[in-house]
Design a protein around this motif. Structure first.
Motif, PDB file in Angstrom:
ATOM      1  N   ALA A   2       0.905  -1.166  -0.081  1.00 18.89           N
ATOM      2  CA  ALA A   2      -0.052  -0.090   0.098  1.00 18.89           C
ATOM      3  C   ALA A   2       0.692   1.247   0.013  1.00 18.89           C
ATOM      4  CB  ALA A   2      -0.962  -0.109   1.172  1.00 18.89           C
ATOM      5  N   GLY A   3       2.090   1.287   0.653  1.00 22.34           N
ATOM      6  CA  GLY A   3       2.873   2.422   0.548  1.00 22.34           C
ATOM      7  C   GLY A   3       3.370   2.709  -0.781  1.00 22.34           C
ATOM      8  N   VAL A   4       3.512   1.765  -1.660  1.00 23.04           N
ATOM      9  CA  VAL A   4       4.066   2.243  -3.065  1.00 23.04           C
ATOM     10  C   VAL A   4       2.579   2.837  -3.791  1.00 23.04           C
ATOM     11  CG1 VAL A   4       4.693   0.878  -5.169  1.00 23.04           C
ATOM     12  CG2 VAL A   4       5.653   0.289  -3.368  1.00 23.04           C
ATOM     13  N   TYR A   5       1.573   2.344  -3.572  1.00 22.47           N
ATOM     14  CA  TYR A   5       0.528   3.036  -4.226  1.00 22.47           C
ATOM     15  C   TYR A   5       0.109   4.381  -3.630  1.00 22.47           C
ATOM     16  CZ  TYR A   5      -0.732  -1.639  -5.895  1.00 22.47           C
ATOM     17  OH  TYR A   5      -0.506  -2.594  -6.655  1.00 22.47           O
ATOM     18  N   SER A   6       0.497   4.450  -2.242  1.00 23.07           N
ATOM     19  CA  SER A   6       0.217   5.988  -1.836  1.00 23.07           C
ATOM     20  C   SER A   6       1.409   6.970  -2.325  1.00 23.07           C
ATOM     21  CB  SER A   6       0.219   5.744  -0.169  1.00 23.07           C
ATOM     22  OG  SER A   6      -0.912   4.952   0.160  1.00 23.07           O
ATOM     23  N   ALA A   7       2.567   6.367  -2.392  1.00 23.27           N
ATOM     24  CA  ALA A   7       3.712   7.227  -2.932  1.00 23.27           C
ATOM     25  C   ALA A   7       3.288   7.784  -4.410  1.00 23.27           C
ATOM     26  CB  ALA A   7       5.210   6.385  -2.822  1.00 23.27           C
ATOM     27  N   VAL A   8       2.837   6.624  -5.091  1.00 23.41           N
ATOM     28  CA  VAL A   8       2.447   7.056  -6.555  1.00 23.41           C
ATOM     29  C   VAL A   8       1.064   8.085  -6.508  1.00 23.41           C
ATOM     30  CG1 VAL A   8       1.495   6.327  -8.635  1.00 23.41           C
ATOM     31  CG2 VAL A   8       3.339   5.003  -7.577  1.00 23.41           C
ATOM     32  N   SER A   9       0.448   7.935  -5.827  1.00 25.10           N
ATOM     33  CA  SER A   9      -0.946   8.777  -5.457  1.00 25.10           C
ATOM     34  C   SER A   9      -0.470  10.322  -5.170  1.00 25.10           C
ATOM     35  CB  SER A   9      -2.003   8.347  -4.918  1.00 25.10           C
ATOM     36  OG  SER A   9      -1.763   8.146  -3.488  1.00 25.10           O
ATOM     37  N   ASP A  10       0.400  10.251  -4.082  1.00 26.34           N
ATOM     38  CA  ASP A  10       0.935  11.648  -3.689  1.00 26.34           C
ATOM     39  C   ASP A  10       1.752  11.971  -4.582  1.00 26.34           C
ATOM     40  OD1 ASP A  10       0.238  13.067  -1.570  1.00 26.34           O
ATOM     41  OD2 ASP A  10       1.631  12.292  -0.233  1.00 26.34           O
ATOM     42  N   ASP A 158      -5.192   6.995  -1.096  1.00 30.09           N
ATOM     43  CA  ASP A 158      -4.934   7.012  -2.533  1.00 30.09           C
ATOM     44  C   ASP A 158      -6.034   7.703  -3.230  1.00 30.09           C
ATOM     45  OD1 ASP A 158      -2.693   5.725  -1.763  1.00 30.09           O
ATOM     46  OD2 ASP A 158      -3.424   3.679  -2.560  1.00 30.09           O
ATOM     47  N   LEU A 159      -7.252   7.317  -2.944  1.00 34.64           N
ATOM     48  CA  LEU A 159      -8.402   8.009  -3.598  1.00 34.64           C
ATOM     49  C   LEU A 159      -8.608   9.608  -2.957  1.00 34.64           C
ATOM     50  CD1 LEU A 159     -11.370   5.468  -2.899  1.00 34.64           C
ATOM     51  CD2 LEU A 159     -10.156   6.248  -5.083  1.00 34.64           C
ATOM     52  N   TYR A 160      -8.181   9.793  -1.867  1.00 34.69           N
ATOM     53  CA  TYR A 160      -7.968  11.288  -1.522  1.00 34.69           C
ATOM     54  C   TYR A 160      -7.022  11.836  -2.331  1.00 34.69           C
ATOM     55  CZ  TYR A 160      -6.886  15.053   1.505  1.00 34.69           C
ATOM     56  OH  TYR A 160      -6.713  16.448   2.301  1.00 34.69           O
ATOM     57  N   HIS A 161      -5.891  11.468  -2.511  1.00 35.02           N
ATOM     58  CA  HIS A 161      -4.754  12.272  -3.394  1.00 35.02           C
ATOM     59  C   HIS A 161      -5.258  12.350  -4.429  1.00 35.02           C
ATOM     60  CE1 HIS A 161      -1.527  10.290  -0.458  1.00 35.02           C
ATOM     61  NE2 HIS A 161      -1.948  11.558   0.104  1.00 35.02           N
ATOM     62  N   LEU A 162      -5.733  11.362  -5.333  1.00 37.10           N
ATOM     63  CA  LEU A 162      -6.420  11.578  -6.581  1.00 37.10           C
ATOM     64  C   LEU A 162      -7.493  12.591  -6.870  1.00 37.10           C
ATOM     65  CD1 LEU A 162      -5.915   7.930  -7.863  1.00 37.10           C
ATOM     66  CD2 LEU A 162      -4.309   9.857  -8.104  1.00 37.10           C
ATOM     67  N   MET A 163      -8.308  12.542  -5.788  1.00 39.57           N
ATOM     68  CA  MET A 163      -9.641  13.534  -5.805  1.00 39.57           C
ATOM     69  C   MET A 163      -8.935  14.887  -5.618  1.00 39.57           C
ATOM     70  SD  MET A 163     -12.658  11.886  -4.106  1.00 39.57           S
ATOM     71  CE  MET A 163     -13.732  13.128  -4.546  1.00 39.57           C
TER      72      MET A 163
END
Length: 181
Positions: A2-10, A158-163
């Motif tokens: 999940a950290g990787v996805y959060s890093a990408v979304s951020d 991740d949804l938060y970052h993308l929104m």
């Protein structure tokens, strides 16, 4: 993982917000540029944090608080005097350092949204819809999506970052442009 996805979304949020900040500067929109730059810088450091560089955790928390308290308000105050923008930045940083940014974040964001919606009435149809979409994007991201848990297997963070990235684009589209970009 999940950290990787959060890093990408951020990282996506950082790229969008910093590019929009640059474009605002090119259009002589200093207050929105400062607001978007704060959001982008917090996201850039967040991308490093979620990518495994945990030493930046305190800096990410500080920048996120600062951006959360004053980022959207700076965007709403386009056309404000430079001194007012500077005061808002200093006060926002002070509140973030003291850990008080979260206490008044909802109030300042409601104020910013009210200003954006009130200003949207004077805009052309496309700018009006962009202002509303950006305002409600920030609202839904913060109040509905949040950052804890998951939806349909995707982390809410991740949804938060993308929104927020989409809301940044929408708000930028609603701002007056002074030069061709």
């Amino acid at each position: 993982m999940a950290g990787v996805y959060s890093a990408v979304s951020d990282g996506v949020l950082a790229l969008v917000a910093l590019l929009v900040a640059y474009r605002c500067l090119r259009n002589a929109l200093q207050a929105p540029a400062a607001g978007f730059a704060l959001i982008g810088t917090a996201a850039l450091v967040g991308s490093m944090r979620y990518g495994g560089f945990t030493a930046v955790l305190p800096l990410h928390q500080l920048l996120s608080s600062w951006a959360g308290w004053s980022g959207l308000l700076l965007v709403a105050l386009y056309g404000a005097h430079r001194r007012a923008v500077g005061i808002l930045l200093v006060v926002g940083l002070g509140l973030a350092v003291l850990g008080l940014g979260g206490q008044i974040q909802l109030a300042t964001n409601v104020l910013a949204l009210a200003i954006l919606i009130a200003r949207a009435y004077r805009l052309r149809a496309q700018q009006f819809s962009s202002a509303l979409a950006g305002s409600f994007g920030f609202t839904v991201a913060g109040l509905v999506v949040g950052t804890q848990g998951s939806w349909g297997g995707m982390a809410r963070l991740d949804l938060y970052h993308l929104m927020i990235a989409l809301a940044v684009i929408s708000l930028y589209r609603s701002l007056p442009k002074k030069t061709a970009v």
